[in-house]
Design a protein around this motif. Sequence first.
Motif, mmCIF file in Angstrom:
data_model
loop_
_atom_site.group_PDB
_atom_site.id
_atom_site.type_symbol
_atom_site.label_atom_id
_atom_site.label_comp_id
_atom_site.label_asym_id
_atom_site.label_seq_id
_atom_site.Cartn_x
_atom_site.Cartn_y
_atom_site.Cartn_z
ATOM 1 N N ARG A 1 49.781 36.265 24.473
ATOM 2 C CA ARG A 1 48.889 35.173 24.891
ATOM 3 C C ARG A 1 49.230 34.723 26.302
ATOM 4 N N LEU A 2 50.516 34.653 26.620
ATOM 5 C CA LEU A 2 50.945 34.282 27.968
ATOM 6 C C LEU A 2 50.499 35.317 28.994
ATOM 7 N N ILE A 3 50.608 36.591 28.656
ATOM 8 C CA ILE A 3 50.245 37.651 29.592
ATOM 9 C C ILE A 3 48.742 37.655 29.861
ATOM 10 N N ILE A 4 47.937 37.426 28.837
ATOM 11 C CA ILE A 4 46.491 37.359 29.049
ATOM 12 C C ILE A 4 46.149 36.256 30.043
ATOM 13 N N GLU A 5 46.765 35.089 29.879
ATOM 14 C CA GLU A 5 46.482 33.972 30.787
ATOM 15 C C GLU A 5 47.005 34.261 32.184
ATOM 16 N N PHE B 1 50.127 43.750 40.162
ATOM 17 C CA PHE B 1 48.902 43.579 39.378
ATOM 18 C C PHE B 1 47.810 42.958 40.237
ATOM 19 N N ARG B 2 48.151 41.910 40.965
ATOM 20 C CA ARG B 2 47.170 41.241 41.825
ATOM 21 C C ARG B 2 46.692 42.168 42.939
ATOM 22 N N ASN B 3 47.604 42.876 43.562
ATOM 23 C CA ASN B 3 47.222 43.770 44.655
ATOM 24 C C ASN B 3 46.333 44.903 44.183
ATOM 25 N N THR B 4 46.471 45.270 42.907
ATOM 26 C CA THR B 4 45.704 46.388 42.367
ATOM 27 C C THR B 4 44.274 45.999 42.041
ATOM 28 N N ILE B 5 44.078 44.856 41.361
ATOM 29 C CA ILE B 5 42.716 44.511 40.928
ATOM 30 C C ILE B 5 42.305 43.083 41.276
ATOM 31 N N GLY B 6 43.185 42.286 41.863
ATOM 32 C CA GLY B 6 42.873 40.881 42.112
ATOM 33 C C GLY B 6 41.736 40.677 43.097
ATOM 34 N N LEU B 7 41.000 39.596 42.899
ATOM 35 C CA LEU B 7 39.906 39.264 43.791
ATOM 36 C C LEU B 7 40.413 38.657 45.102
ATOM 37 N N TYR B 8 41.590 38.024 45.052
ATOM 38 C CA TYR B 8 42.126 37.345 46.225
ATOM 39 C C TYR B 8 43.581 37.759 46.449
ATOM 40 N N PRO B 9 43.952 38.046 47.668
ATOM 41 C CA PRO B 9 45.361 38.356 47.944
ATOM 42 C C PRO B 9 46.190 37.077 47.857
ATOM 43 N N LEU C 1 46.020 35.674 37.886
ATOM 44 C CA LEU C 1 46.311 36.598 38.985
ATOM 45 C C LEU C 1 45.052 37.293 39.463
ATOM 46 N N TYR C 2 44.146 37.568 38.565
ATOM 47 C CA TYR C 2 42.926 38.277 38.921
ATOM 48 C C TYR C 2 41.900 37.368 39.588
ATOM 49 N N LEU C 3 41.712 36.186 39.040
ATOM 50 C CA LEU C 3 40.589 35.349 39.460
ATOM 51 C C LEU C 3 40.929 34.329 40.545
ATOM 52 N N THR C 4 42.214 34.036 40.754
ATOM 53 C CA THR C 4 42.577 32.975 41.684
ATOM 54 C C THR C 4 43.498 33.493 42.781
ATOM 55 N N ALA C 5 43.681 32.658 43.783
ATOM 56 C CA ALA C 5 44.612 32.967 44.875
ATOM 57 C C ALA C 5 45.893 32.146 44.747
ATOM 58 N N LYS C 6 46.129 31.562 43.579
ATOM 59 C CA LYS C 6 47.330 30.753 43.383
ATOM 60 C C LYS C 6 48.578 31.601 43.593
ATOM 61 N N LYS D 1 47.381 37.214 33.606
ATOM 62 C CA LYS D 1 46.494 38.202 34.220
ATOM 63 C C LYS D 1 45.201 37.551 34.711
ATOM 64 N N ARG D 2 44.673 36.642 33.899
ATOM 65 C CA ARG D 2 43.430 35.964 34.298
ATOM 66 C C ARG D 2 43.633 35.192 35.591
#
Length: 219
Positions: free
Chosen positions: A159-163, A205-213, A168-173, A165-166
């Motif tokens: 559950r922690l990993i799903i959140e 993970f972020r560098n591979t598929i993230g929307l924001y660096p 890392l993928y959707l935000t630039a935090k 990943k979300r």
Amino acid sequence: MIRSKGEFKGILIQFTPSFFCLFKHRQDVSCNGVLFNNLYDTPLVRLTPAEADAQVMLTKQMRDEMNGHSDPDQDVLISYLKIFLINASRIKIDQQKEAVETQAAAPLATALKEEIEVHFRKIHNASGYAGLLHSTTSTLNRLSKLHFKKTLTNLIADRLIIEAKRELYLTAKPVKEIAFELGYDDEFYFSRFFRRQTGISPQTFRNTIGLYPAKTGGY
């Protein structure tokens, strides 16, 4: 993973987040948490012959679009994919309702699922949920294996990993901020946890598929 005692035929549909993002389009098809990223149920949908025929027809239309044109229309392919996922989600949801109706003996499993959804950012250990539910860790662990096919510790980690990943993928935090929001004071401890669960670092993970660096906090 697919296991078979003999040969079988099937159709594999592969798509990347850059083509169709389950997180971004979750309101469109309602499949995220049903077909994908569902910790509490097996990712399997059993189809009747009529349902299977309808889904196979959609895959044929996708194939025809891809093979019949030198420049396939991405919007057409996404439309077919959306219909495919919507159909599968509806079938899966109906099956889940039937399972709930026929399994009246699982109130503690339902309570455990609800508590994890509320507290996973703060409580990362099995004993914490045992305290919330006035139960024991061994009882909850047996329950988790029976109903969710994984240990309670793995259920919480997933559950922690799903959140993570979300985020890392959707935000630039920064990774540090994501770690803090998920209850980790130590960014590096969180990064090791993420790597242990996924095989790669949060930054990779972020560098591979993230929307924001990420601007800061990478590890």
